[in-house]
Design an enzyme around this catalytic site. Structure first.
Site, mmCIF file in Angstrom:
data_model
loop_
_atom_site.group_PDB
_atom_site.id
_atom_site.type_symbol
_atom_site.label_atom_id
_atom_site.label_comp_id
_atom_site.label_asym_id
_atom_site.label_seq_id
_atom_site.Cartn_x
_atom_site.Cartn_y
_atom_site.Cartn_z
ATOM 1 N N LYS A 1 2.051 -3.164 8.955
ATOM 2 C CA LYS A 1 3.463 -2.774 8.852
ATOM 3 C C LYS A 1 4.268 -3.551 9.879
ATOM 4 C CE LYS A 1 4.696 1.524 9.902
ATOM 5 N NZ LYS A 1 5.082 2.945 9.720
ATOM 6 N N VAL B 1 4.210 -0.913 3.933
ATOM 7 C CA VAL B 1 2.888 -1.210 4.469
ATOM 8 C C VAL B 1 2.163 -2.073 3.451
ATOM 9 C CG1 VAL B 1 0.722 -0.252 5.311
ATOM 10 C CG2 VAL B 1 2.863 1.004 5.671
ATOM 11 N N THR C 1 11.839 14.988 5.312
ATOM 12 C CA THR C 1 11.948 15.047 3.852
ATOM 13 C C THR C 1 12.444 16.435 3.482
ATOM 14 O OG1 THR C 1 10.139 13.467 3.616
ATOM 15 C CG2 THR C 1 10.691 14.807 1.685
ATOM 16 N N ASN D 1 1.948 12.020 3.404
ATOM 17 C CA ASN D 1 1.609 11.431 4.705
ATOM 18 C C ASN D 1 0.220 11.839 5.193
ATOM 19 O OD1 ASN D 1 3.773 9.769 5.105
ATOM 20 N ND2 ASN D 1 4.983 11.276 6.237
ATOM 21 N N ASP E 1 7.730 14.745 9.856
ATOM 22 C CA ASP E 1 7.695 14.351 8.438
ATOM 23 C C ASP E 1 6.332 14.673 7.839
ATOM 24 O OD1 ASP E 1 8.900 13.404 6.136
ATOM 25 O OD2 ASP E 1 8.330 11.321 6.496
ATOM 26 N N LEU F 1 0.817 -1.213 0.000
ATOM 27 C CA LEU F 1 0.000 0.000 0.000
ATOM 28 C C LEU F 1 0.849 1.260 0.000
ATOM 29 C CD1 LEU F 1 -2.681 -1.080 2.641
ATOM 30 C CD2 LEU F 1 -2.834 -1.215 0.145
ATOM 31 N N GLY F 2 2.061 1.156 0.522
ATOM 32 C CA GLY F 2 2.935 2.327 0.577
ATOM 33 C C GLY F 2 4.208 1.995 1.322
ATOM 34 N N THR F 3 5.152 2.914 1.266
ATOM 35 C CA THR F 3 6.427 2.754 1.957
ATOM 36 C C THR F 3 6.680 3.997 2.789
ATOM 37 O OG1 THR F 3 7.299 1.399 0.156
ATOM 38 C CG2 THR F 3 8.891 2.342 1.689
ATOM 39 N N GLY F 4 6.908 3.793 4.082
ATOM 40 C CA GLY F 4 7.131 4.912 4.985
ATOM 41 C C GLY F 4 8.547 4.951 5.511
ATOM 42 N N ALA F 5 8.761 5.796 6.528
ATOM 43 C CA ALA F 5 10.093 5.982 7.080
ATOM 44 C C ALA F 5 10.637 4.721 7.724
ATOM 45 C CB ALA F 5 10.068 7.124 8.111
ATOM 46 N N LYS G 1 4.031 15.985 5.263
ATOM 47 C CA LYS G 1 4.132 16.229 3.823
ATOM 48 C C LYS G 1 2.870 15.721 3.167
ATOM 49 C CE LYS G 1 6.840 11.954 3.200
ATOM 50 N NZ LYS G 1 8.122 11.408 2.734
ATOM 51 N N ASP H 1 2.093 7.465 9.398
ATOM 52 C CA ASP H 1 3.547 7.291 9.458
ATOM 53 C C ASP H 1 4.221 8.139 10.545
ATOM 54 O OD1 ASP H 1 6.110 6.519 9.045
ATOM 55 O OD2 ASP H 1 6.200 7.091 6.940
#
Length: 411
Positions: free
Chosen positions: A179, A164, A313, A278, A273, A156-160, A275, A293
């Site tokens: 996650k 996920v 970021t 997020n 973070d 679903l996504g990639t975080g710090a 942005k 995140d």
């Protein structure tokens, strides 16, 4: 405070007598990243454990290296985090650590992971109560797979702190986001960040924060099960709006963002973070945002300061975070809100340069403008609001409360 003391020393473990003469020469202390001890507590196979003198006890030993009544020679001693002492044994058998200096050397199995999980739960319990701390936290033999079917190939996504993936509740059929935070080979800094994310996910409770449903301890870390948001990222919604929102729409979105930032800051938490990527919409039809995140979030001191790590970021990072000179405060998040507001209205990043170095210089100087054609129809109160957030001196920046009282938000 830490220092090496290479002078040869004799250490007794709860009494005893010297049985052998010490070696003639002391050895140099290991460099950061060197191997301290090799042992796999699960199957006995060799494994490298990194030396992290500034970060605390990293030695893993399943069997005591010395016993009560033994006396041994120590070649090196290092004071680490929480007054833990690293002790290098002169007989070459390895390192041990003393958890209670002056009381007796405690050469026992390293249980930092278990202690840290328990410490997290105790802190959450003090902050938010026993239900928040214990009801959603599960230990073995309870397993994630017993309650959820995880689809590892559906990212679903990639975080710090990792990717996920999608999952489904075996009890309700509801979609979830999963996650896994991996502790294998993690340094103390990385481990502390994982435990901090777990703590914040358990403790924070706000309608504009993606909710933690369950947390499962594993042999190598912890798996977080979050509510799955069906809407797109704020960035994607921006792209679908011809690259920018009209002023009233942008003001409403920023108002939602400020609301959750105010909540975090009242809890002594800086997200660090913030942005477009997020913030996710709850679903594809509504305009209600949720923050995700917390992998880079930091806990502040009682004055809202005490943060030191340069994380985030680049395009959204405040000047004081980039400078890495001393500590900074939760006001770094308000700079990020200013960047988000600028982008929502204009469709452009305020500080982007031709290269990373130029971007960093623009951020450090607070160099931006309202010169592009996208700003021709934007009101002066809106521009003043953005200027008030993008001030280089964090003390001159609006707080979340002050930003919510700004005319552009009140109107």
């Amino acid at each position: 405070a830490r220092r090496w003391r290479p002078a040869l020393q004799r250490r007794a473990v709860m009494g005893g007598s010297v049985s052998a003469a010490p070696p003639a020469d002391a050895v140099a202390p290991p460099a950061e990243g060197a191997t301290l001890w090799r042992y796999d507590p699960e199957n006995g196979a060799p494994m490298a454990v990194r030396a992290a003198p500034s970060l605390g006890a990293e030695v893993v030993a399943d069997v005591p290296l010395v016993s009560q009544g033994d006396v041994f020679w120590v070649l090196e001693e290092l004071r680490g985090k929480d007054d833990v002492l690293f002790l290098k044994l002169a007989d070459g058998s390895g390192w041990v650590f003393d958890r209670k200096p002056g009381v007796g050397t405690m050469c026992v199995r390293h249980t930092r992971t278990r202690v840290s999980f328990e410490e997290v739960l105790e802190r959450v319990e003090k902050r938010s109560g026993a239900v928040a701390a214990r009801a959603r936290h599960h230990r073995l033999p309870m397993r994630l797979e017993d309650d959820y079917a995880v689809q590892a190939n559906r990212i679903l996504g990639t975080g710090a702190s990792g990717s996920v993936v999608q999952g489904t509740s075996r009890h309700t059929g509801a979609r979830v986001a999963v996650k896994h935070l991996d502790l294998r080979g993690a340094s103390s800094v990385e481990r502390d960040a994982i435990f901090r994310e777990l703590e914040l996910c358990l403790a924070l409770d706000h309608p504009a924060i993606a909710r933690l449903l369950d947390a499962y301890e594993t042999h190598d870390g912890v798996s977080l099960v979050m509510e799955c948001l069906d809407g797109s990222e704020l960035f994607d919604r921006l792209m679908s709006k011809d690259g920018h929102f009209c002023e009233p729409e942008a003001a409403d979105l920023v108002r939602q963002i400020l609301g959750v930032v105010r909540y975090l800051h009242r809890q002594g938490v800086a997200h660090r973070d913030l942005k477009l990527e997020n913030f996710l919409f709850e679903d594809g039809r509504c305009c209600f945002l949720k923050l995700i995140d917390f992998g880079l979030a930091g806990c502040c001191d009682s004055q809202g300061g005490g943060l030191t790590e340069a994380v985030g970021t680049l395009s959204y990072m405040a000047p004081e975070v980039l400078r890495q000179q001393g500590s900074y405060s939760i006001n770094c998040d308000l700079w990020s809100v200013g960047v988000i507001a600028y982008v929502l209205v204009s469709g452009r990043m305020p500080f982007d340069g031709a290269c990373e170095e130029q971007t960093m210089k623009n951020v450090a100087d607070g160099k931006f403008n309202f010169a592009s054609g996208a700003w021709s129809d934007v009101s002066d109160p809106c521009k003043d609001f953005i200027r008030s957030l993008l001030r280089v001196d964090p003390e001159d920046r609006l707080t979340a409360d002050e930003a919510l009282r700004h005319p552009i938000q009140v109107s």
